[in-house]
Motif scaffolding. Structure first.
Motif, PDB file in Angstrom:
ATOM      1  N   ARG A  87       0.826  -1.208   0.000  1.00  0.00           N
ATOM      2  CA  ARG A  87       0.000   0.000   0.000  1.00  0.00           C
ATOM      3  C   ARG A  87       0.865   1.265   0.000  1.00  0.00           C
ATOM      4  O   ARG A  87       0.362   2.357  -0.215  1.00  0.00           O
ATOM      5  N   PHE A  88       2.149   1.112   0.247  1.00  0.00           N
ATOM      6  CA  PHE A  88       3.066   2.246   0.312  1.00  0.00           C
ATOM      7  C   PHE A  88       4.173   2.049  -0.720  1.00  0.00           C
ATOM      8  O   PHE A  88       4.759   0.977  -0.810  1.00  0.00           O
ATOM      9  N   ASP A  89       4.468   3.105  -1.472  1.00  0.00           N
ATOM     10  CA  ASP A  89       5.480   2.966  -2.518  1.00  0.00           C
ATOM     11  C   ASP A  89       6.753   3.782  -2.256  1.00  0.00           C
ATOM     12  O   ASP A  89       7.677   3.742  -3.032  1.00  0.00           O
ATOM     13  N   ASN A  90       6.800   4.512  -1.176  1.00  0.00           N
ATOM     14  CA  ASN A  90       7.965   5.351  -0.899  1.00  0.00           C
ATOM     15  C   ASN A  90       8.761   4.826   0.302  1.00  0.00           C
ATOM     16  O   ASN A  90       9.271   5.593   1.103  1.00  0.00           O
ATOM     17  N   VAL A  91       8.890   3.503   0.397  1.00  0.00           N
ATOM     18  CA  VAL A  91       9.490   2.884   1.577  1.00  0.00           C
ATOM     19  C   VAL A  91      10.910   2.415   1.261  1.00  0.00           C
ATOM     20  O   VAL A  91      11.127   1.639   0.331  1.00  0.00           O
ATOM     21  N   GLU A  92      11.858   2.892   2.067  1.00  0.00           N
ATOM     22  CA  GLU A  92      13.253   2.497   1.916  1.00  0.00           C
ATOM     23  C   GLU A  92      13.485   1.177   2.637  1.00  0.00           C
ATOM     24  O   GLU A  92      12.918   0.920   3.683  1.00  0.00           O
ATOM     25  N   SER A  93      14.341   0.336   2.069  1.00  0.00           N
ATOM     26  CA  SER A  93      14.721  -0.890   2.773  1.00  0.00           C
ATOM     27  C   SER A  93      15.950  -0.570   3.619  1.00  0.00           C
ATOM     28  O   SER A  93      16.661   0.394   3.372  1.00  0.00           O
ATOM     29  N   TYR A 118      11.969  12.074   6.530  1.00  0.00           N
ATOM     30  CA  TYR A 118      12.609  10.768   6.341  1.00  0.00           C
ATOM     31  C   TYR A 118      11.883   9.653   7.085  1.00  0.00           C
ATOM     32  O   TYR A 118      12.141   8.488   6.835  1.00  0.00           O
ATOM     33  N   MET A 119      10.958   9.994   8.008  1.00  0.00           N
ATOM     34  CA  MET A 119      10.281   8.940   8.764  1.00  0.00           C
ATOM     35  C   MET A 119       8.755   9.015   8.702  1.00  0.00           C
ATOM     36  O   MET A 119       8.093   8.099   9.154  1.00  0.00           O
ATOM     37  N   THR A 120       8.189  10.031   8.122  1.00  0.00           N
ATOM     38  CA  THR A 120       6.733  10.151   8.083  1.00  0.00           C
ATOM     39  C   THR A 120       6.177   9.535   6.804  1.00  0.00           C
ATOM     40  O   THR A 120       6.850   9.453   5.788  1.00  0.00           O
ATOM     41  N   GLY A 121       4.934   9.067   6.882  1.00  0.00           N
ATOM     42  CA  GLY A 121       4.251   8.509   5.722  1.00  0.00           C
ATOM     43  C   GLY A 121       4.715   7.127   5.309  1.00  0.00           C
ATOM     44  O   GLY A 121       4.423   6.681   4.210  1.00  0.00           O
ATOM     45  N   ARG A 122       5.436   6.442   6.185  1.00  0.00           N
ATOM     46  CA  ARG A 122       5.942   5.098   5.893  1.00  0.00           C
ATOM     47  C   ARG A 122       5.571   4.163   7.046  1.00  0.00           C
ATOM     48  O   ARG A 122       5.652   4.548   8.204  1.00  0.00           O
ATOM     49  N   PRO A 123       5.204   2.924   6.737  1.00  0.00           N
ATOM     50  CA  PRO A 123       4.849   1.987   7.818  1.00  0.00           C
ATOM     51  C   PRO A 123       6.096   1.535   8.588  1.00  0.00           C
ATOM     52  O   PRO A 123       7.025   0.979   8.010  1.00  0.00           O
ATOM     53  N   VAL A 124       6.098   1.787   9.867  1.00  0.00           N
ATOM     54  CA  VAL A 124       7.261   1.511  10.709  1.00  0.00           C
ATOM     55  C   VAL A 124       7.190   0.091  11.255  1.00  0.00           C
ATOM     56  O   VAL A 124       6.156  -0.340  11.763  1.00  0.00           O
ATOM     57  N   GLN A 125       8.292  -0.641  11.155  1.00  0.00           N
ATOM     58  CA  GLN A 125       8.408  -1.956  11.784  1.00  0.00           C
ATOM     59  C   GLN A 125       9.097  -1.843  13.131  1.00  0.00           C
ATOM     60  O   GLN A 125       8.750  -2.533  14.069  1.00  0.00           O
ATOM     61  N   ALA A 126      10.122  -0.989  13.213  1.00  0.00           N
ATOM     62  CA  ALA A 126      10.867  -0.835  14.460  1.00  0.00           C
ATOM     63  C   ALA A 126      11.499   0.550  14.512  1.00  0.00           C
ATOM     64  O   ALA A 126      11.801   1.149  13.481  1.00  0.00           O
ATOM     65  N   VAL A 127      11.675   1.034  15.734  1.00  0.00           N
ATOM     66  CA  VAL A 127      12.342   2.305  15.989  1.00  0.00           C
ATOM     67  C   VAL A 127      13.456   2.044  16.987  1.00  0.00           C
ATOM     68  O   VAL A 127      13.241   1.376  18.000  1.00  0.00           O
TER      69      VAL A 127
END
Length: 157
Positions: A87-93, A118-127
């Motif tokens: 659902r998100f296309d702007n996610v860095e690996s 650099y951290m908004t609008g992306r699904p977070v797995q861990a911080v």
């Protein structure tokens, strides 16, 4: 007898230092978990199972870190994003890191809500939040804490 007393004194000092570091690490864990719950972007409601952090996440943690760690300490935030969520296309690996901030600093030395794209609008797995006390020469970071999103809360699981 003298060697025994010296050994007991050294053990006492070591235990006291370890206890203090554990207490500081718990404070860091608490700050991250509290901010991860309270500083959630409201668009997360549209994406079941995804955690999107608000742009106020870093400033919220920053306020609490200033109460625990000494002025002049370095702080850096690392984010690991969910690259599997289509659902998100702007996610860095990999890991995306914030600039290194300095506690007690102003402007570029402190996180600001308008400079965290650099951290908004992306699904977070861990911080991960890393703190290095001023003048600490041991290791790369004095304290490190990582909070991961519970996989049971993700969609489809």
């Amino acid at each position: 007898m003298f060697v025994f007393l010296a050994l007991m004194s050294l053990l006492f000092v070591w235990y006291t230092n370890a206890f203090q570091r554990d207490e500081d690490t718990l404070a860091l864990n608490d700050a991250i978990m509290s901010a991860a719950v309270s500083e959630v972007d409201q668009t997360s409601r549209l994406y079941e199972g995804a955690l999107l952090l608000a742009n106020t996440f870093e400033p919220a943690i920053w306020d609490r870190l200033g109460d625990v760690y000494p002025e002049g300490s370095s702080v850096q935030f690392d984010y690991m994003f969910d690259t599997e969520d289509d659902r998100f296309d702007n996610v860095e690996s990999g890991t995306v890191s914030s600039p290194t901030y300095i506690l007690g600093g102003k402007g570029a030395d402190a996180p600001r809500a308008d400079h965290v794209t650099y951290m908004t609008g992306r699904p977070v797995q861990a911080v991960r939040v890393k703190v290095k006390e001023k003048g600490d020469a041991v290791g790369e970071w004095t304290y490190t804490s990582t909070v991961a999103v519970d996989s049971a809360s993700r969609s489809g699981e």
